[in-house]
Design a protein around this motif. Sequence first.
Motif, PDB file in Angstrom:
ATOM      1  N   MET A   1       0.989  -1.129  -0.106  1.00  0.00           N
ATOM      2  CA  MET A   1       0.057   0.122  -0.129  1.00  0.00           C
ATOM      3  C   MET A   1       0.802   1.426  -0.211  1.00  0.00           C
ATOM      4  O   MET A   1       2.010   1.294   0.700  1.00  0.00           O
ATOM      5  N   THR A   2       0.434   2.307  -0.892  1.00  0.00           N
ATOM      6  CA  THR A   2       1.259   3.462  -0.844  1.00  0.00           C
ATOM      7  C   THR A   2       1.039   4.346   0.404  1.00  0.00           C
ATOM      8  O   THR A   2      -0.085   4.129   1.295  1.00  0.00           O
ATOM      9  N   ASP A   3       1.825   5.302   0.640  1.00  0.00           N
ATOM     10  CA  ASP A   3       1.805   6.212   1.787  1.00  0.00           C
ATOM     11  C   ASP A   3       0.441   6.938   1.740  1.00  0.00           C
ATOM     12  O   ASP A   3      -0.321   7.094   2.586  1.00  0.00           O
ATOM     13  N   SER A   4       0.230   7.545   0.384  1.00  0.00           N
ATOM     14  CA  SER A   4      -1.030   8.242   0.320  1.00  0.00           C
ATOM     15  C   SER A   4      -2.165   7.372   0.570  1.00  0.00           C
ATOM     16  O   SER A   4      -3.367   8.035   1.018  1.00  0.00           O
ATOM     17  N   ASN A   5      -2.362   6.077   0.438  1.00  0.00           N
ATOM     18  CA  ASN A   5      -3.513   5.486   0.108  1.00  0.00           C
ATOM     19  C   ASN A   5      -3.958   5.010   1.812  1.00  0.00           C
ATOM     20  O   ASN A   5      -4.929   5.074   2.237  1.00  0.00           O
ATOM     21  N   ILE A   6      -2.770   5.110   2.646  1.00  0.00           N
ATOM     22  CA  ILE A   6      -3.199   4.895   4.029  1.00  0.00           C
ATOM     23  C   ILE A   6      -3.768   5.917   4.828  1.00  0.00           C
ATOM     24  O   ILE A   6      -4.574   5.714   5.506  1.00  0.00           O
ATOM     25  N   THR A   7      -3.256   7.205   4.293  1.00  0.00           N
ATOM     26  CA  THR A   7      -3.881   8.634   4.808  1.00  0.00           C
ATOM     27  C   THR A   7      -5.357   8.664   4.167  1.00  0.00           C
ATOM     28  O   THR A   7      -6.213   8.847   5.132  1.00  0.00           O
ATOM     29  N   GLN A   8      -5.460   8.250   2.986  1.00  0.00           N
ATOM     30  CA  GLN A   8      -6.853   8.236   2.382  1.00  0.00           C
ATOM     31  C   GLN A   8      -7.844   7.318   3.189  1.00  0.00           C
ATOM     32  O   GLN A   8      -9.061   7.712   3.295  1.00  0.00           O
ATOM     33  N   ARG A   9      -7.144   6.102   3.316  1.00  0.00           N
ATOM     34  CA  ARG A   9      -7.988   5.327   4.232  1.00  0.00           C
ATOM     35  C   ARG A   9      -8.453   5.730   5.512  1.00  0.00           C
ATOM     36  O   ARG A   9      -9.657   5.659   5.891  1.00  0.00           O
ATOM     37  N   LYS A  10      -7.684   6.329   6.162  1.00  0.00           N
ATOM     38  CA  LYS A  10      -8.252   6.857   7.387  1.00  0.00           C
ATOM     39  C   LYS A  10      -9.209   8.305   7.273  1.00  0.00           C
ATOM     40  O   LYS A  10     -10.112   8.071   8.242  1.00  0.00           O
ATOM     41  N   GLN A  11      -8.959   8.757   6.284  1.00  0.00           N
ATOM     42  CA  GLN A  11     -10.291   9.729   5.993  1.00  0.00           C
ATOM     43  C   GLN A  11     -11.324   9.288   5.790  1.00  0.00           C
ATOM     44  O   GLN A  11     -12.197   9.850   5.953  1.00  0.00           O
ATOM     45  N   ASP A  12     -10.999   8.050   4.950  1.00  0.00           N
ATOM     46  CA  ASP A  12     -12.628   7.623   4.484  1.00  0.00           C
ATOM     47  C   ASP A  12     -13.168   6.813   5.689  1.00  0.00           C
ATOM     48  O   ASP A  12     -14.372   6.884   5.782  1.00  0.00           O
ATOM     49  N   HIS A  13     -12.408   6.376   6.626  1.00  0.00           N
ATOM     50  CA  HIS A  13     -13.223   5.819   7.802  1.00  0.00           C
ATOM     51  C   HIS A  13     -13.874   6.874   8.538  1.00  0.00           C
ATOM     52  O   HIS A  13     -15.198   6.631   8.873  1.00  0.00           O
ATOM     53  N   ILE A  14     -13.251   8.193   8.595  1.00  0.00           N
ATOM     54  CA  ILE A  14     -14.138   9.261   9.304  1.00  0.00           C
ATOM     55  C   ILE A  14     -15.332   9.502   8.459  1.00  0.00           C
ATOM     56  O   ILE A  14     -16.120   9.798   8.955  1.00  0.00           O
ATOM     57  N   HIS A  15     -14.930   9.722   7.217  1.00  0.00           N
ATOM     58  CA  HIS A  15     -16.117  10.147   6.219  1.00  0.00           C
ATOM     59  C   HIS A  15     -17.312   9.040   6.409  1.00  0.00           C
ATOM     60  O   HIS A  15     -18.407   9.805   6.671  1.00  0.00           O
ATOM     61  N   PHE A  16     -17.169   7.788   6.385  1.00  0.00           N
ATOM     62  CA  PHE A  16     -18.429   6.873   6.330  1.00  0.00           C
ATOM     63  C   PHE A  16     -18.903   6.897   7.861  1.00  0.00           C
ATOM     64  O   PHE A  16     -20.216   6.871   7.965  1.00  0.00           O
ATOM     65  N   LEU A  17     -18.073   6.938   8.959  1.00  0.00           N
ATOM     66  CA  LEU A  17     -18.569   6.993  10.293  1.00  0.00           C
ATOM     67  C   LEU A  17     -19.480   8.275  10.448  1.00  0.00           C
ATOM     68  O   LEU A  17     -20.615   8.088  11.037  1.00  0.00           O
ATOM     69  N   LEU A  18     -19.112   9.410   9.751  1.00  0.00           N
ATOM     70  CA  LEU A  18     -20.194  10.736  10.057  1.00  0.00           C
ATOM     71  C   LEU A  18     -21.404  10.463   9.077  1.00  0.00           C
ATOM     72  O   LEU A  18     -22.474  11.244   9.289  1.00  0.00           O
ATOM     73  N   GLN A  19     -21.105   9.772   7.977  1.00  0.00           N
ATOM     74  CA  GLN A  19     -22.257   9.939   6.966  1.00  0.00           C
ATOM     75  C   GLN A  19     -23.263   8.907   7.094  1.00  0.00           C
ATOM     76  O   GLN A  19     -24.350   8.928   6.519  1.00  0.00           O
ATOM     77  N   ASP A  20     -22.915   7.639   7.636  1.00  0.00           N
ATOM     78  CA  ASP A  20     -23.629   6.352   7.619  1.00  0.00           C
ATOM     79  C   ASP A  20     -24.296   6.382   9.039  1.00  0.00           C
ATOM     80  O   ASP A  20     -23.490   5.674   9.915  1.00  0.00           O
ATOM     81  N   ALA A  21     -25.560   6.701   9.345  1.00  0.00           N
ATOM     82  CA  ALA A  21     -26.175   6.532  10.745  1.00  0.00           C
ATOM     83  C   ALA A  21     -25.939   5.114  11.148  1.00  0.00           C
ATOM     84  O   ALA A  21     -25.902   4.800  12.378  1.00  0.00           O
ATOM     85  N   ASP A  22     -26.089   4.121  10.371  1.00  0.00           N
ATOM     86  CA  ASP A  22     -26.221   2.673  10.798  1.00  0.00           C
ATOM     87  C   ASP A  22     -24.908   2.113  11.142  1.00  0.00           C
ATOM     88  O   ASP A  22     -24.687   0.864  11.613  1.00  0.00           O
ATOM     89  N   ILE A  23     -23.826   2.814  10.970  1.00  0.00           N
ATOM     90  CA  ILE A  23     -22.502   2.385  11.394  1.00  0.00           C
ATOM     91  C   ILE A  23     -22.621   2.375  12.913  1.00  0.00           C
ATOM     92  O   ILE A  23     -21.772   1.575  13.717  1.00  0.00           O
TER      93      ILE A  23
END
Length: 343
Positions: A1-23
């Motif tokens: 995995m590239t460095d930028s992908n790791i940071t993007q993954r962490k940002q994705d986690h926060i995005h979906f946590l905030l957007q999907d109430a069923d999480i």
Amino acid sequence: MTDSNITQRKQDHIHFLLQDADIERGQSGFERIRLTHRGLPECDFADIDSGTDFLGKPLSSPLLISSMTGGAAATLQAINRRLAEAAESAGMAMAVGSQRAMIQDPQARASFELRQYAPTIPLIANMGAVQLNYGFGLDEAQRMVDVLEADALYLHLNPLQEVIQPEGNTNFAQLTDKIAQLAEALPVPIILKEVGCGLSARDIELGLSAGIRWFDLAGRGGTSWSRIESHRAHSSQLASLGETFQDWGLTTPQALLQARPFQDRAHFIASGGIRNGIDMIKSVIMGGQICGVAAPLLKPAMDSTAATLATIEQLKQEFRTAQFLLGAPTLADVFLNDSLIEP
């Protein structure tokens, strides 16, 4: 995995946590535990003491900011700084998210350099235990501890998340021996932690055999990482798998019950689905010495240190109020006190 992908993954986690109430699954099991109210508590609310010690340092309340994030993005750095500042002001502990990012991307290091903002509280570094089967070892763990100036290291266990994750690492074979080797060599304690599916009695037995004495049970009922990863899946099969297993595992109360026979040999952090001070006090009654909270602090930490601190102080006040209404002025009056639970 590239460095930028790791940071993007962490940002994705926060995005979906905030957007999907069923999480936020809301199946923690705490609601089924009823406590015995005392109309005559025989104590003064002003004298209620929630203080305790953790990793050799005092806490004003048995409260820990559970692992959330960290990475090269400025947003992630800001979140961790605000969490650290609020934790220091409130006199509570803090754990960071996985530090694998800082090993693979030097720009992520700053998000974990938090001791300057939290000089006196317990700080916990974080590495995925499975990384011990993918080239990580004492050197990487020590670097994580050193950057954070940590008092302990989380080794997190997330087999379900790794299966659903598109870039997951799924070789969990023979990890106990490698955990034992790391625990013997590392100068700070290792805390074995699940990430939302709970630790079973067998997991605790294996951890004890590896020299581990602290466990974060992290049961289901709060954030479902399986569901979060289903949003990131690169195939419909993985997405479906993530939804099917979104409620897999032990609740935190169930994990605390499984941990009960080990109370004379180990210490337990209760986390997973704890959303208020009443959940916290139920956890302490059932054997959790420290209570971990994450999701309720994410939005405040994206706003400001003051907002984060206000949320923490609300949790602390709820916990003190519950102590008062149970007639339990100190934590010693609460811990493992089954008489406080209605039969």
